[in-house]
Design an enzyme around this catalytic site. Structure first.
Site, short mmCIF file in Angstrom:
data_model
loop_
_atom_site.label_atom_id
_atom_site.label_comp_id
_atom_site.label_asym_id
_atom_site.label_seq_id
_atom_site.Cartn_x
_atom_site.Cartn_y
_atom_site.Cartn_z
N TYR A 33 0.84 -1.20 0.00
CA TYR A 33 0.00 0.00 0.00
C TYR A 33 0.87 1.24 0.00
O TYR A 33 2.08 1.18 0.21
CB TYR A 33 -0.96 -0.01 1.19
CG TYR A 33 -0.32 0.31 2.52
CD1 TYR A 33 -0.49 1.55 3.13
CD2 TYR A 33 0.43 -0.65 3.20
CE1 TYR A 33 0.07 1.84 4.35
CE2 TYR A 33 1.00 -0.37 4.44
CZ TYR A 33 0.81 0.87 5.01
OH TYR A 33 1.38 1.15 6.23
N LYS A 145 6.38 -1.72 2.08
CA LYS A 145 5.18 -1.16 2.70
C LYS A 145 4.03 -2.16 2.47
O LYS A 145 3.14 -1.95 1.64
CB LYS A 145 4.87 0.22 2.12
CG LYS A 145 3.96 1.07 3.02
CD LYS A 145 3.95 2.50 2.52
CE LYS A 145 2.97 3.38 3.31
NZ LYS A 145 3.39 3.56 4.71
N GLU A 177 12.39 2.59 14.66
CA GLU A 177 11.36 3.51 14.19
C GLU A 177 10.13 3.31 15.05
O GLU A 177 10.14 2.48 15.97
CB GLU A 177 11.03 3.29 12.70
CG GLU A 177 10.48 1.91 12.39
CD GLU A 177 10.19 1.70 10.90
OE1 GLU A 177 10.20 2.69 10.15
OE2 GLU A 177 9.96 0.54 10.51
N LEU A 201 10.98 1.56 7.30
CA LEU A 201 10.30 2.01 6.09
C LEU A 201 10.95 3.31 5.62
O LEU A 201 11.14 4.23 6.42
CB LEU A 201 8.82 2.25 6.38
CG LEU A 201 8.00 2.69 5.16
CD1 LEU A 201 7.80 1.52 4.21
CD2 LEU A 201 6.66 3.27 5.59
#
Length: 280
Positions: A33, A145, A177, A201
């Site tokens: 996505y 992702k 993260e 990411l």
């Protein structure tokens, strides 16, 4: 007004958008996505978002050749014409096959779905949020992702259950993260963020912040951050496309700095808003 969405070449009301129960996104989470902000009707860093989408598609071996212009043509009818800030949610799965099987089907047509939603003010952004640190229990390909977000969901929910807004993830003693964000820290006057790799990411807003730091002579570097160093940082931020830059003022029950958003956060937020306004 009935919300219109895009599904496999058609624009139709959200209530009428249906996919097969044999779709591999539904059965396996076999898809990727992308979330793309649109400020005043203008898609933000679209080329970068599509480059990241293509990297994610390549990472799961799902060929889908659309140019940036073709994607923009799909997204444009979904955006409001009154100039309000929105974002596009795009999801691509491997499609459906007549048999449930872990192996890739010989031939499938990808399922492509897109919709828009308003970007709403994020509660607590101006005064800062609480966060906790948790062990990173996700898979090893976080640079993809992927729609398989169960681990992220469980980590975020643990943070929420403990009265916090975000979970900052720790692996081998180093912070990586957030459960749904990139991470920055100000340590000894220098802005630091973990380097790109399979563990994080590659955030678009993350990259914009580094570009702005370079352009405005703000000391920065991409480097690993030990948990102990994060706990002693003068500022900590979590960053994402729709929330932008959010200061963390309390980590694991202890104040970060003086417990208020710091001066570098205020400056970087001003620079980001000015950058966005200059593009629109």
């Amino acid at each position: 007004m009935t919300q219109q969405v895009y599904l496999n070449g058609e624009y139709l009301p959200l209530a009428d958008a249906k996919v097969s129960v044999l779709d591999r996104g539904f059965l396996f989470g076999d898809g990727v996505y992308e979330v793309i902000p649109a400020y005043k009707g203008r898609l933000f860093r679209l080329e970068d978002h599509i480059a990241r989408l293509n990297n994610s598609l390549a990472g799961i071996r799902l060929p889908l050749a659309h140019s940036v212009a073709e994607w923009e043509a799909i997204f444009r009818p979904l955006l409001a014409d009154d100039g309000r800030d929105q974002y596009i949610y795009l999801q691509v799965t491997r499609g459906w096959a007549p048999k449930r099987d872990h192996a890739f089907p010989a031939q499938t047509t990808p399922t492509v779905f897109a919709m828009s939603a308003d970007i709403l003010p994020f509660p607590g952004r101006s005064e800062g949020i609480k966060a906790i640190t948790l062990d990173d229990t996700r898979w090893q390909l976080c640079d993809i992702k992927a729609i398989t977000l169960l681990a992220n969901i469980l980590l975020r929910q643990e943070a929420v259950d403990r009265g916090c807004t975000e979970a900052i993830l720790v692996k081998n003693g180093y912070v990586i993260e957030g459960a749904a964000s990139n991470l920055f820290a100000v340590i000894d006057g220098e802005l630091i963020t973990p380097p790109k790799g399979h563990e994080i990411l590659p955030g678009i807003t993350r990259d914009v912040i580094l570009e702005l730091a370079a352009a405005h002579q703000i000391p920065y570097r991409e480097d690993i951050i030990a948990l102990e160093a994060l706990q002693q940082a003068s500022e900590v931020w979590v960053v994402s496309s729709t929330r932008e830059i959010v200061p963390v003022v309390n980590l694991d029950g202890a104040a970060i700095g003086d417990g208020k958003p710091g001066p570098l956060w205020k400056r970087m937020d001003e620079l980001l808003q000015a950058y966005k306004n200059a593009l629109s």
